[in-house]
Design an enzyme around this catalytic site. Structure first.
Site, PDB file in Angstrom:
ATOM      1  N   ARG A 125       4.611  -4.908   9.264  1.00  0.00           N
ATOM      2  CA  ARG A 125       5.787  -3.885   9.361  1.00  0.00           C
ATOM      3  C   ARG A 125       6.384  -4.089  10.626  1.00  0.00           C
ATOM      4  O   ARG A 125       6.114  -4.747  11.575  1.00  0.00           O
ATOM      5  CB  ARG A 125       4.819  -2.578   9.395  1.00  0.00           C
ATOM      6  CG  ARG A 125       4.116  -2.127   8.569  1.00  0.00           C
ATOM      7  CD  ARG A 125       3.142  -0.820   8.672  1.00  0.00           C
ATOM      8  NE  ARG A 125       2.447  -0.365   7.753  1.00  0.00           N
ATOM      9  CZ  ARG A 125       1.299  -0.615   7.543  1.00  0.00           C
ATOM     10  NH1 ARG A 125       0.574  -1.289   8.570  1.00  0.00           N
ATOM     11  NH2 ARG A 125       0.533  -0.242   6.569  1.00  0.00           N
ATOM     12  N   LYS A 143      -1.172   0.968  11.586  1.00  0.00           N
ATOM     13  CA  LYS A 143      -1.315   2.275  11.384  1.00  0.00           C
ATOM     14  C   LYS A 143      -2.647   3.001  11.879  1.00  0.00           C
ATOM     15  O   LYS A 143      -3.760   2.511  11.524  1.00  0.00           O
ATOM     16  CB  LYS A 143      -0.924   2.890  10.250  1.00  0.00           C
ATOM     17  CG  LYS A 143       0.559   2.643   9.723  1.00  0.00           C
ATOM     18  CD  LYS A 143       0.820   3.507   8.244  1.00  0.00           C
ATOM     19  CE  LYS A 143       2.414   3.235   7.942  1.00  0.00           C
ATOM     20  NZ  LYS A 143       2.734   3.907   6.772  1.00  0.00           N
ATOM     21  N   HIS A 199      11.369  -4.172   5.536  1.00  0.00           N
ATOM     22  CA  HIS A 199      10.456  -3.531   4.783  1.00  0.00           C
ATOM     23  C   HIS A 199      10.320  -4.379   3.349  1.00  0.00           C
ATOM     24  O   HIS A 199       9.012  -4.839   2.730  1.00  0.00           O
ATOM     25  CB  HIS A 199      10.423  -2.194   4.569  1.00  0.00           C
ATOM     26  CG  HIS A 199       8.627  -1.653   4.085  1.00  0.00           C
ATOM     27  ND1 HIS A 199       8.062  -1.722   5.132  1.00  0.00           N
ATOM     28  CD2 HIS A 199       8.266  -1.341   2.876  1.00  0.00           C
ATOM     29  CE1 HIS A 199       6.741  -1.040   4.657  1.00  0.00           C
ATOM     30  NE2 HIS A 199       6.751  -1.002   3.352  1.00  0.00           N
ATOM     31  N   ARG A 231       8.042  -7.555   3.520  1.00  0.00           N
ATOM     32  CA  ARG A 231       6.599  -7.079   3.511  1.00  0.00           C
ATOM     33  C   ARG A 231       6.338  -7.025   1.916  1.00  0.00           C
ATOM     34  O   ARG A 231       5.408  -7.646   1.469  1.00  0.00           O
ATOM     35  CB  ARG A 231       6.438  -5.852   4.253  1.00  0.00           C
ATOM     36  CG  ARG A 231       4.984  -5.270   4.117  1.00  0.00           C
ATOM     37  CD  ARG A 231       4.923  -3.967   5.092  1.00  0.00           C
ATOM     38  NE  ARG A 231       3.783  -3.273   4.739  1.00  0.00           N
ATOM     39  CZ  ARG A 231       2.295  -3.574   5.319  1.00  0.00           C
ATOM     40  NH1 ARG A 231       2.321  -4.646   5.847  1.00  0.00           N
ATOM     41  NH2 ARG A 231       1.603  -2.787   4.993  1.00  0.00           N
ATOM     42  N   HIS A 286      -3.201  -2.381   4.246  1.00  0.00           N
ATOM     43  CA  HIS A 286      -3.402  -0.921   3.329  1.00  0.00           C
ATOM     44  C   HIS A 286      -4.547  -0.587   3.325  1.00  0.00           C
ATOM     45  O   HIS A 286      -5.676  -1.143   3.062  1.00  0.00           O
ATOM     46  CB  HIS A 286      -2.910  -1.340   1.977  1.00  0.00           C
ATOM     47  CG  HIS A 286      -1.315  -1.392   1.744  1.00  0.00           C
ATOM     48  ND1 HIS A 286      -0.767  -2.035   0.673  1.00  0.00           N
ATOM     49  CD2 HIS A 286      -0.320  -1.226   2.406  1.00  0.00           C
ATOM     50  CE1 HIS A 286       0.318  -2.201   0.645  1.00  0.00           C
ATOM     51  NE2 HIS A 286       0.570  -1.673   1.959  1.00  0.00           N
ATOM     52  N   TYR A 338       1.927  -4.082  -6.226  1.00  0.00           N
ATOM     53  CA  TYR A 338       2.726  -5.228  -6.419  1.00  0.00           C
ATOM     54  C   TYR A 338       2.304  -6.081  -7.711  1.00  0.00           C
ATOM     55  O   TYR A 338       2.642  -7.017  -8.228  1.00  0.00           O
ATOM     56  CB  TYR A 338       2.391  -6.022  -4.968  1.00  0.00           C
ATOM     57  CG  TYR A 338       2.962  -5.298  -3.818  1.00  0.00           C
ATOM     58  CD1 TYR A 338       4.326  -5.498  -3.778  1.00  0.00           C
ATOM     59  CD2 TYR A 338       2.243  -4.621  -2.810  1.00  0.00           C
ATOM     60  CE1 TYR A 338       4.717  -4.734  -2.556  1.00  0.00           C
ATOM     61  CE2 TYR A 338       2.844  -4.112  -1.824  1.00  0.00           C
ATOM     62  CZ  TYR A 338       4.033  -4.112  -1.645  1.00  0.00           C
ATOM     63  OH  TYR A 338       4.507  -3.548  -0.633  1.00  0.00           O
TER      64      TYR A 338
END
Length: 312
Positions: free
Chosen positions: A161, A185, A256, A259, A282, A291
């Site tokens: 990110r 995150k 992004h 990514r 994730h 994806y």
């Protein structure tokens, strides 16, 4: 006088929908401090509703479930996407809650309907040819260009990110194993990798360009701005925007999108989805699974182009 009570005092039990919409817009703008963009969205949406009801001779204070359903069907037939319709439902709910608060009506007809299921939007990604055009547009004639070229290389090499990229510290990099420790995150730690090509660009940047940008200052962070301080998320976005203006690619590229492209390229080359999940950081596999829709679509197109029956 508090603005809310000013509005309450001046409402006066008006039955005019346009009048009450305007007072509601004043309320959310001045009392609730909504942004100008949100107020404009509410204004456009509510006056669409007002026009719809007016054409059909419907009283906005006595709507039934069938009337609201008819409005939603009208929006769908007019080509509005689920996200836009849901925004209109939300705005109408807020408007009627406001009217109930002021005792103009004792019913909110938009509480009877649920939001529509939103369409799954497939992530945007670019091709490797697009990436080469990006690299070619950054001439290595000064320290900022060397830094910007490395930003492109690492974004695609690691799939990080933009906030994670901006917060990479020199101490997070393992040059022996081509690894970078990333704090994602929720301060969750993971390891990402980079190839020898990115490693060469990193050495070049660290040896020559970064010391010039620091100009005698000290920083623990990898990426430095033109003032010798830490490069921010916003700074990275600004750099990417400027590079994309030069490239003029058909696809809109943001940090992004790198990514998205990282994940798509790995899956197309046979990497399993759980490994991609780990590399992206994730928490849920379902987030990564979107994806696979991209790669399945690529496979489908390849089949249709290659198979003799598929071409028919």
């Amino acid at each position: 006088m508090n603005y809310f009570f000013f509005i309450l005092y001046n409402l006066g039990g008006s039955d005019d929908m346009k009048d009450n919409i305007n007072k509601f817009l004043d309320y959310i703008a001045y009392e609730r401090k909504y942004s100008d963009k949100t107020v404009r969205s509410y204004e456009n949406d509510l006056f669409k509703l007002e026009k719809f009801l007016s054409k059909r001779g419907l009283n906005y204070l006595h709507l039934k479930y069938e009337d609201v359903s008819e409005f939603l069907i009208f929006l769908q037939k007019s080509g509005y996407k689920s996200g836009s319709i849901n925004r209109m439902i939300s705005g109408a709910r807020s408007f009627y809650n406001y009217l109930m608060l002021l005792d103009v009506t004792d019913d909110n007809p938009f509480m009877l309907v649920s939001n529509l299921k939103r369409e799954k939007m497939l992530p945007t990604y670019f091709t490797y040819n697009d990436f080469e055009k990006m690299l070619d547009s950054v001439t290595l004639d000064d320290e900022l260009s060397v830094r910007n070229r490395l930003i492109l290389e690492l974004l695609l090499a690691t799939g990080t990110r933009v906030s994670e990229l901006a917060n990479i510290k020199i101490s997070d990099i393992d040059f022996k194993n081509n690894e970078i420790k990333i704090f994602g995150k929720g301060s969750k730690e993971r390891v990402v990798f980079f190839g020898n090509h990115a490693r060469e660009k990193m050495y070049y940047y660290l040896k020559d360009a970064r010391p010039k940008l620091l100009d005698g200052k000290f920083s623990e962070f990898l990426f430095i701005n033109d003032k010798g301080g830490k490069l921010t998320d916003r700074g990275v976005r600004f750099i990417i925007d400027n590079i994309m203006k030069k490239c003029q690619l058909k696809v809109k590229v943001t940090p992004h999108v790198f990514r998205h492209t990282f994940a798509t390229m790995l899956l197309n080359e046979g990497c399993d989805v759980r490994s991609v999940q780990e590399l992206l950081g994730h928490e849920n596999l379902s987030t990564t699974s979107i994806y696979t829709h991209l790669t399945n679509e690529t496979i489908r197109k390849t089949y249709l182009n290659a198979h003799p029956h598929g071409k028919r």
